[in-house]
Motif scaffolding. Sequence first.
Motif, PDB file in Angstrom:
ATOM      1  N   ASN A  40      -1.719   3.483   2.258  1.00 55.12           N
ATOM      2  CA  ASN A  40      -3.090   2.985   2.115  1.00 55.12           C
ATOM      3  C   ASN A  40      -3.983   3.929   1.321  1.00 55.12           C
ATOM      4  OD1 ASN A  40      -2.722   0.502   3.314  1.00 55.12           O
ATOM      5  ND2 ASN A  40      -3.112   1.273   5.380  1.00 55.12           N
ATOM      6  N   GLN A  41      -3.552   5.183   1.183  1.00 54.04           N
ATOM      7  CA  GLN A  41      -4.273   6.124   0.301  1.00 54.04           C
ATOM      8  C   GLN A  41      -3.745   6.031  -1.134  1.00 54.04           C
ATOM      9  OE1 GLN A  41      -3.471   9.759   2.378  1.00 54.04           O
ATOM     10  NE2 GLN A  41      -4.814   9.206   4.080  1.00 54.04           N
ATOM     11  N   GLY A  42      -2.792   5.128  -1.358  1.00 57.96           N
ATOM     12  CA  GLY A  42      -2.243   4.964  -2.698  1.00 57.96           C
ATOM     13  C   GLY A  42      -1.164   5.972  -3.024  1.00 57.96           C
ATOM     14  N   GLU A  43      -0.624   6.610  -1.972  1.00 63.06           N
ATOM     15  CA  GLU A  43       0.436   7.601  -2.179  1.00 63.06           C
ATOM     16  C   GLU A  43       1.723   7.115  -1.521  1.00 63.06           C
ATOM     17  OE1 GLU A  43      -1.353  11.210  -0.797  1.00 63.06           O
ATOM     18  OE2 GLU A  43      -2.951  11.033  -2.285  1.00 63.06           O
ATOM     19  N   ILE A  44       2.831   7.857  -1.726  1.00 59.46           N
ATOM     20  CA  ILE A  44       4.102   7.409  -1.154  1.00 59.46           C
ATOM     21  C   ILE A  44       4.750   8.521  -0.341  1.00 59.46           C
ATOM     22  CG2 ILE A  44       4.506   5.669  -2.933  1.00 59.46           C
ATOM     23  CD1 ILE A  44       6.495   7.525  -4.268  1.00 59.46           C
ATOM     24  N   HIS A  45       5.560   8.111   0.646  1.00 58.26           N
ATOM     25  CA  HIS A  45       6.186   9.060   1.578  1.00 58.26           C
ATOM     26  C   HIS A  45       7.670   9.244   1.278  1.00 58.26           C
ATOM     27  CE1 HIS A  45       6.887   5.041   3.059  1.00 58.26           C
ATOM     28  NE2 HIS A  45       7.817   5.459   3.894  1.00 58.26           N
ATOM     29  N   ILE A  46       8.133   8.667   0.153  1.00 50.92           N
ATOM     30  CA  ILE A  46       9.535   8.832  -0.242  1.00 50.92           C
ATOM     31  C   ILE A  46       9.554   9.233  -1.712  1.00 50.92           C
ATOM     32  CG2 ILE A  46      10.554   7.229   1.432  1.00 50.92           C
ATOM     33  CD1 ILE A  46      10.440   5.040  -0.602  1.00 50.92           C
ATOM     34  N   VAL A  47      10.660   9.760  -2.187  1.00 54.36           N
ATOM     35  CA  VAL A  47      10.749  10.172  -3.585  1.00 54.36           C
ATOM     36  C   VAL A  47      11.542   9.132  -4.362  1.00 54.36           C
ATOM     37  CG1 VAL A  47      11.670  11.910  -5.156  1.00 54.36           C
ATOM     38  CG2 VAL A  47      10.573  12.618  -3.026  1.00 54.36           C
ATOM     39  N   GLU A  48      10.921   8.545  -5.356  1.00 56.71           N
ATOM     40  CA  GLU A  48      11.598   7.572  -6.215  1.00 56.71           C
ATOM     41  C   GLU A  48      10.818   7.504  -7.528  1.00 56.71           C
ATOM     42  OE1 GLU A  48      14.147   5.221  -7.869  1.00 56.71           O
ATOM     43  OE2 GLU A  48      14.521   5.812  -5.782  1.00 56.71           O
ATOM     44  N   PRO A  49      11.470   7.805  -8.661  1.00 56.14           N
ATOM     45  CA  PRO A  49      10.757   7.829  -9.935  1.00 56.14           C
ATOM     46  C   PRO A  49       9.988   6.534 -10.194  1.00 56.14           C
ATOM     47  CG  PRO A  49      13.003   8.627 -10.206  1.00 56.14           C
ATOM     48  CD  PRO A  49      12.889   8.134  -8.796  1.00 56.14           C
TER      49      PRO A  49
END
Length: 422
Positions: free
Chosen positions: A45-54
């Motif tokens: 919801n902050q526009g960020e991600i919790h996993i790594v994926e290009p």
Amino acid sequence: MGHQFKKISVIGLGYIGLPTAAMFASRKIEVVGVDVNQAAVDTINQGEIHIVEPDLDKVVHAAVHEGYLRATTKPEPAEAFLIAVPTPFKGDNHEPDLSYVEAASKAIAPVLEKGNLVVLESTSPVGATEAMAGWLAAERPDLSFPQDKGDNSDIRIAYCPERVLPGKVMQELITNDRIIGGVTPRCSSEAASLYKVFVKGECVIASGPRVAEMAKLSENSFRDVNIAFANELSLICDGLDMDVWELISLANRHPRVNILQPGAGVGGHCIAVDPWFIVASAPETAQIIRTAREVNDAKPKWVLEKVKSAVGQFLLDNPTKSAEEVVIACYGLAFKPDIDDFRESPALEIARACTNMHPGRVLIVEPNVEDMPQIGEGASLVSLDAAHKQADVHLILVKHREFIDMAKPSGAIIDAVGIEWK
């Protein structure tokens, strides 16, 4: 074009669910992602991600800020529900564990409305889609389901697995073909029109959900069996004092032979898990598939035996040293090269086992992470250079690009992946 979907809900915002949600949202469709993990929901919801994926971060950021994607912990009404929750196995017999699918079904059942489509995306044992349909029907006796009412049912149900490669998810979601196994033809056509929103590959309609489930499992078992062949050759060559990589490169000159490369085992969430689902569905007949799994599962233990004998040999050659003074370096922890994903990783399993069994220091080189996952006392994350200088036994577990060009270290080398030394 068929049904136009205005609001989609994706249940499970992990390595598959979040990229899928982002894809729909990037096509200007309202997407509500649902996950039990409050931290993941807040991050998205902050526009960020919790996993790594290009490329995923850019797509999620744009979708959230333009108002097409948001996350929540509680399901709400939508036109289509995509379930992408984990399907692990449990117990020593590797029985499929459908508890997450059951929990997701019971979570969305109260908000289902007439005309909704529910698609199971999780890699699943044969019969899982029908099980899901049964759980939904039991929760909502006021609605009709395709297993009872056929094409005239209130709710449509289908199975549609992904087949994406970590590190290339955002491209492959678009370009790969999809298999769609609806419970009825109408279920299939509605699911196909949903995926055609972003899928440029073909949406192939299977005759039903069971064969679609089996197709996904068979794809990963095909990979597993072929890797097991390479891993078994590596053990045979070791016993015959041959270089397995030379052997494979010679054999592969045959125009119809393409032997894969051996490794430290098999990791990842798919290939290490899915074949067991086939074995569970046909325990008497799935012989090669079961054996391949056992060969690949045994490879890390074999690598550890090589470590023990290398330490033993080092102590014989250096009688003034004690085992506590011997330093082991493990190169690579991820389940495959050039990613930071440790799921079911044999390299991580081997590094942990080294730390448990070895009284001395264990150095870890993993260029794709800043923080090391939990390994145990005596393990420390170091640079490639430090490992080269300090270690007596060098254990190469993953063929990261940083390792391909490295100079050959001095000391004992156990190479599970076939580095061509400079």
